[in-house]
Structures are given as structure tokens and as C-alpha cells.
Scaffold this active site. Structure first.
Site, mmCIF file in Angstrom:
data_model
loop_
_atom_site.group_PDB
_atom_site.id
_atom_site.type_symbol
_atom_site.label_atom_id
_atom_site.label_comp_id
_atom_site.label_asym_id
_atom_site.label_seq_id
_atom_site.Cartn_x
_atom_site.Cartn_y
_atom_site.Cartn_z
ATOM 1 N N ASP A 16 2.300 1.916 11.829
ATOM 2 C CA ASP A 16 3.208 1.054 12.605
ATOM 3 C C ASP A 16 4.673 1.419 12.477
ATOM 4 O O ASP A 16 5.093 2.104 11.546
ATOM 5 C CB ASP A 16 3.063 -0.389 12.125
ATOM 6 C CG ASP A 16 3.736 -0.596 10.758
ATOM 7 O OD1 ASP A 16 3.357 0.110 9.805
ATOM 8 O OD2 ASP A 16 4.647 -1.431 10.657
ATOM 9 N N GLU A 23 -5.573 7.035 2.460
ATOM 10 C CA GLU A 23 -4.190 6.639 2.759
ATOM 11 C C GLU A 23 -3.793 7.157 4.143
ATOM 12 O O GLU A 23 -4.315 8.174 4.597
ATOM 13 C CB GLU A 23 -3.282 7.198 1.647
ATOM 14 C CG GLU A 23 -1.788 7.067 1.851
ATOM 15 C CD GLU A 23 -1.253 5.648 1.848
ATOM 16 O OE1 GLU A 23 -1.792 4.816 2.605
ATOM 17 O OE2 GLU A 23 -0.277 5.379 1.128
ATOM 18 N N LYS A 41 3.954 14.261 4.384
ATOM 19 C CA LYS A 41 5.313 14.761 4.632
ATOM 20 C C LYS A 41 5.800 15.363 3.322
ATOM 21 O O LYS A 41 6.487 14.689 2.541
ATOM 22 C CB LYS A 41 6.252 13.608 5.015
ATOM 23 C CG LYS A 41 5.951 12.895 6.303
ATOM 24 C CD LYS A 41 7.065 11.858 6.533
ATOM 25 C CE LYS A 41 6.659 10.810 7.508
ATOM 26 N NZ LYS A 41 7.675 9.732 7.598
ATOM 27 N N ASP A 83 4.293 9.904 1.802
ATOM 28 C CA ASP A 83 5.702 10.133 2.137
ATOM 29 C C ASP A 83 6.431 10.485 0.833
ATOM 30 O O ASP A 83 6.384 11.626 0.397
ATOM 31 C CB ASP A 83 6.227 8.851 2.809
ATOM 32 C CG ASP A 83 7.626 8.973 3.349
ATOM 33 O OD1 ASP A 83 7.956 10.025 3.913
ATOM 34 O OD2 ASP A 83 8.411 8.011 3.219
HETATM 35 P P1 IMP Z 1 5.256 6.432 0.015
HETATM 36 O O1 IMP Z 1 5.013 5.501 -1.137
HETATM 37 O O2 IMP Z 1 6.719 6.722 0.224
HETATM 38 O O3 IMP Z 1 4.435 7.685 -0.021
HETATM 39 O O4 IMP Z 1 4.927 5.580 1.280
HETATM 40 C C1 IMP Z 1 3.805 5.648 1.947
HETATM 41 C C2 IMP Z 1 3.773 4.519 2.955
HETATM 42 O O5 IMP Z 1 4.993 4.378 3.688
HETATM 43 C C3 IMP Z 1 2.737 4.876 3.987
HETATM 44 O O6 IMP Z 1 1.467 4.448 3.554
HETATM 45 C C4 IMP Z 1 3.235 4.140 5.185
HETATM 46 O O7 IMP Z 1 2.757 2.808 5.147
HETATM 47 C C5 IMP Z 1 4.731 4.161 5.044
HETATM 48 N N1 IMP Z 1 5.294 5.260 5.849
HETATM 49 C C6 IMP Z 1 5.742 6.446 5.403
HETATM 50 N N2 IMP Z 1 6.149 7.238 6.419
HETATM 51 C C7 IMP Z 1 5.934 6.520 7.549
HETATM 52 C C8 IMP Z 1 6.126 6.801 8.950
HETATM 53 O O8 IMP Z 1 6.565 7.886 9.388
HETATM 54 N N3 IMP Z 1 5.754 5.815 9.817
HETATM 55 C C9 IMP Z 1 5.261 4.615 9.393
HETATM 56 N N4 IMP Z 1 5.034 4.319 8.106
HETATM 57 C C10 IMP Z 1 5.388 5.262 7.190
HETATM 58 MG MG MG Z 2 0.263 2.934 3.847
#
Ligand code: IMP
Ligand code: MG
Length: 185
Positions: free
Chosen positions: A161, A101, A133, A105
Site C-alpha cells: 500500500d 514478507e 531494495k 527495505d
Molecule cells: P523495513 O523494516 O524497513 O525492511 O520495512 C519493511 C516494510 O516497510 C515493508 O514490509 C513494507 O510494509 C514497508 N515498505 C517498505 N518499502 C515500501 C514501499 O516501497 N512501498 C510500501 N511499503 C513499503
Molecule cells: Mg510489510
């Protein structure tokens, strides 16, 4: 598409990323030393650069596959669902799998993808994320390996991106908007 002006501040250099991947590759090789053939699964699209560099550091027999997931629903709901837009080409039952991955986030994406792939009865399933994060976490997940922990900043580059741009930057940078600057005098 965004029209807000921004600049990108360098955060993690290409050199630091390469060094970290080399270190991680040895840990992954040790974990999977006994594998027949490791299935390395890249989550599209953000992991495409990371997986390309990672597999070239792995001194193991590997197969590469991709999966595209998209989270939807209200971001403030902790029960956010994840939809599979493109599934794996190959079966993973009884196989050794490494999910790659770009960023963890809220953690919903990796949490759901991991649950889905575990339901297919792999022999072993591990996860790696280039960036983490931790302060944003909602779902109970931590990747088995993490490249770098970062603060709650919006980052781009190295496959990642902002509105489909900046994936081709060789480093990780953080987005800083420049339209709300107050000039002191
Ligand atoms: P999660 O499901 O919230 O953990 O989201 C993860 C996905 O959100 C990552 O694989 C990214 O595609 C996108 N994402 C999270 N943070 C960022 C960022 O700072 N920049 C760009 N894409 C992000
Ligand atoms: Mg992603």
C-alpha cells in the site's frame, strides 16, 4: 493520508510475478521436501496477496499463520525497534517455518521477526520476500529467497500500500508524484 497527486507507473506485471512465484515454489519444495507440515507465516498486511499465491503453488502440506509487526522510532536510527501487534496463533517449536514478507527495505522488520521466531526454537526457519531494495539496507539480513530486487523506489500493488491504498492492484507499480512537474517549452 496524502493529498499529493500521483500516478502509478507499472514496474512488474502480474504475469512476471506469477512466473517468478512458480520458480520459487520449486526451490521451496526442494528445501522442505522432508517436512511433516510447513508453517507458512505471512507478515500482515503487505504479504496477504503474495502468501495466497505462493501457498497455492506449493505442493507440500502447509499450515498458514499470520503475524503483524510494526517498526517504530526514528527511521534514521539503525537500532529501530519492532513491535508485535498480532502474534502467531500457533506454536512453532520444532516446526518448519517459512516467513513471507512483502518488501525488505531497511531490513529491520524481517531481522527482528526472524530473531523473535528463532527464540521459539523452530526446527528450521527460512524467509522469503517478494521484493528487496538492497540499497536501503540497515539491518544485517537477506531473505533466503527473493522475488525481485528493485531500486530505491516507493512501490504499491499486489498487497503493498501507499497510505492504505492500492493494495488491490494486480501488478507492482511505482509511485510518481505529479505536483512538481516543470513543463519545458
Ligand atoms: P523495513 O523494516 O524497513 O525492511 O520495512 C519493511 C516494510 O516497510 C515493508 O514490509 C513494507 O510494509 C514497508 N515498505 C517498505 N518499502 C515500501 C514501499 O516501497 N512501498 C510500501 N511499503 C513499503
Ligand atoms: Mg510489510
Amino acid at each position: 493520508m496524502t493529498t499529493r497527486p500521483y500516478v502509478i507507473d507499472r514496474m512488474i506485471s502480474a504475469k512476471s510475478i506469477a512466473a517468478r512465484i512458480e520458480t520459487l515454489s520449486h526451490e521451496i519444495e526442494a528445501e522442505f521436501a522432508d517436512t511433516d507440515k510447513l508453517v507458512v507465516v505471512g507478515l500482515l498486511r503487505g504479504s496477504f496477496v503474495f502468501i495466497a499465491d505462493l501457498v497455492r503453488e506449493l505442493d507440500l502440506p502447509v499450515e498458514v499463520d499470520f503475524l503483524e509487526a510494526s517498526s517504530y522510532g526514528n527511521a534514521t536510527e539503525s537500532s529501530r525497534e519492532v513491535r508485535i501487534l498480532k502474534d502467531l496463533r500457533g506454536a512453532i517449536e520444532g516446526r518448519d517455518v517459512l516467513v513471507v514478507e512483502d518488501i525488505v527495505d531497511t531490513g529491520h522488520t524481517l531481522f527482528h521477526v526472524r530473531q523473535l521466531l528463532l527464540s521459539r526454537a523452530p526446527h528450521r526457519l527460512k524467509t522469503i520476500a517478494l521484493l528487496d531494495k538492497p540499497s536501503r539496507r540497515e539491518a544485517p539480513i537477506k531473505a533466503d529467497w527473493t522475488g525481485f530486487e528493485i531500486p530505491d523506489e516507493f512501490v504499491v500493488g499486489y498487497g503493498i500500500d501507499f497510505a492504505q491504498r492500492n493494495r488491490n492492484l494486480p501488478y507492482i507499480g511505482k509511485v510518481r508524484f505529479t505536483d512538481a512537474v516543470v513543463t519545458e517549452r
